[in-house]
Design an enzyme around this catalytic site. Structure first.
Site, short mmCIF file in Angstrom:
data_model
loop_
_atom_site.label_atom_id
_atom_site.label_comp_id
_atom_site.label_asym_id
_atom_site.label_seq_id
_atom_site.Cartn_x
_atom_site.Cartn_y
_atom_site.Cartn_z
N SER A 1 10.11 10.57 15.36
CA SER A 1 8.65 10.53 15.36
C SER A 1 8.12 11.56 14.36
O SER A 1 8.81 12.51 13.99
CB SER A 1 8.15 10.89 16.77
OG SER A 1 6.77 11.17 16.78
N TYR B 1 8.03 15.44 24.74
CA TYR B 1 8.31 14.34 23.80
C TYR B 1 8.71 14.89 22.43
O TYR B 1 9.72 14.47 21.85
CB TYR B 1 7.04 13.49 23.70
CG TYR B 1 7.10 12.29 22.77
CD1 TYR B 1 7.63 11.09 23.19
CD2 TYR B 1 6.57 12.38 21.48
CE1 TYR B 1 7.65 9.98 22.34
CE2 TYR B 1 6.59 11.28 20.63
CZ TYR B 1 7.13 10.08 21.07
OH TYR B 1 7.14 9.00 20.23
#
Ligand code: NAD
Length: 256
Positions: free
Chosen positions: A135, A148
């Site tokens: 990400s 995350y």
């Protein structure tokens, strides 16, 4: 000629979102595709539509991974590629994150990616490919998604080490770092039949116009094209690298 003719690729979390678009594009480019997810109904429907094999996979479970490898090998005789795409996101500040929530995210995003590498690479012939979905938050910080972001940073570490350890077998391992992409993860209206998901997308475009130089949220089809590049011979001399696909978000801030 497709870019993936003759290749067999497993895509995790492929029932919807980016994984779905990767499965669709890979089929169009000639690959046999294994759609793996916990969303059995959606995964089976997609597999039927595109002519792929659906296998239930909870990426946290090593036994599930072994079953996916066995099913793929039974059906197609080989496995050439893996896209570790499955992932979950939770919003919380670090100080408010319960340990259980932190561990849930680690198990899916980080342990899931590790288990994919560990169980699928031994079944691949030399020259296979692994693409891990990290990400934008694997490259920089973002408040309220600490657990995350930690897992996505970890995926880059796994990617680099796997690339080094598997290079002798010419297995290439790379990572994708998407910015905001218009899937259910960023646009939950897609999961609500009563909501107007297209209007929600327009709202996201308006929001991201302020921070993303290209002025809009990304599309899952755009990430699928990067996954195709990293899975095909077009990227034959590339391994161990993160690829940012974020509309310029990470380039810096604009003061004009
Ligand atoms: P999504 O929520 O639509 O898709 C995630 C998929 O993963 C779903 O099909 C879900 O069922 C599956 N999944 C979740 N837990 C699983 C488990 N334990 N085992 C197997 N499958 C599981 O979101 P998406 O945007 O398509 O996400 C794909 C990947 O891209 C994720 O790794 C996500 O972290 C990453 N990502 C997304 C964005 C974004 O803005 N959407 C940005 C950067 C990175």
């Amino acid at each position: 000629m497709g870019k993936l003719d003759g290749r067999v690729v497993i895509v995790t979390g492929a029932a919807r979102g980016q994984g779905e678009q990767e499965a669709r594009l890979f089929r169009e480019e000639g690959a046999e595709v294994v759609v793996a997810d916990v969303l059995d109904d959606q995964g089976q429907d997609l597999a039927k539509e595109i002519g792929a094999l659906y296998v239930h996979l909870d990426v946290r479970r090593e036994d599930d991974w072994r079953r996916v490898v066995a099913s793929a090998t039974d059906a197609y005789g080989r496995i050439d590629g893996l896209v570790n795409n499955a992932g979950i996101l939770r919003f919380n500040t670090l100080l408010d994150t319960p340990v259980d929530e932190f561990m849930q995210i680690v198990e899916v995003n980080q342990v899931g990616c590790f288990l994919g590498i560990k169980t699928v690479a031994p079944a691949m012939p030399d020259g296979g490919t692994i693409v891990n979905t990290a990400s934008y938050t694997g490259m920089t910080g973002m408040a309220a998604v600490g657990a995350y972001a930690a897992t996505k940073h970890a995926i880059l570490g796994l990617t680099r080490v796997a690339a080094l350890e598997l290079a002798a077998r010419k297995i290439r391992v790379n990572a994708m770092c998407p910015g905001a992409i218009d899937t259910a993860m960023s646009n939950p209206a897609q999961l609500d039949p009563a909501a107007d998901a297209e209007e929600a997308s327009r709202g996201l475009d308006r929001f991201y116009r302020k921070v993303v130089p290209l002025g809009r949220i990304g599309k899952p089809e755009e990430v699928a094209r990067l996954a195709l590049f990293l899975t095909s011979d077009d990227s034959s001399y590339i391994t161990g690298q993160p690829f940012v696909i974020d509309g310029g978000w990470l380039a810096g801030v604009s003061i004009v």
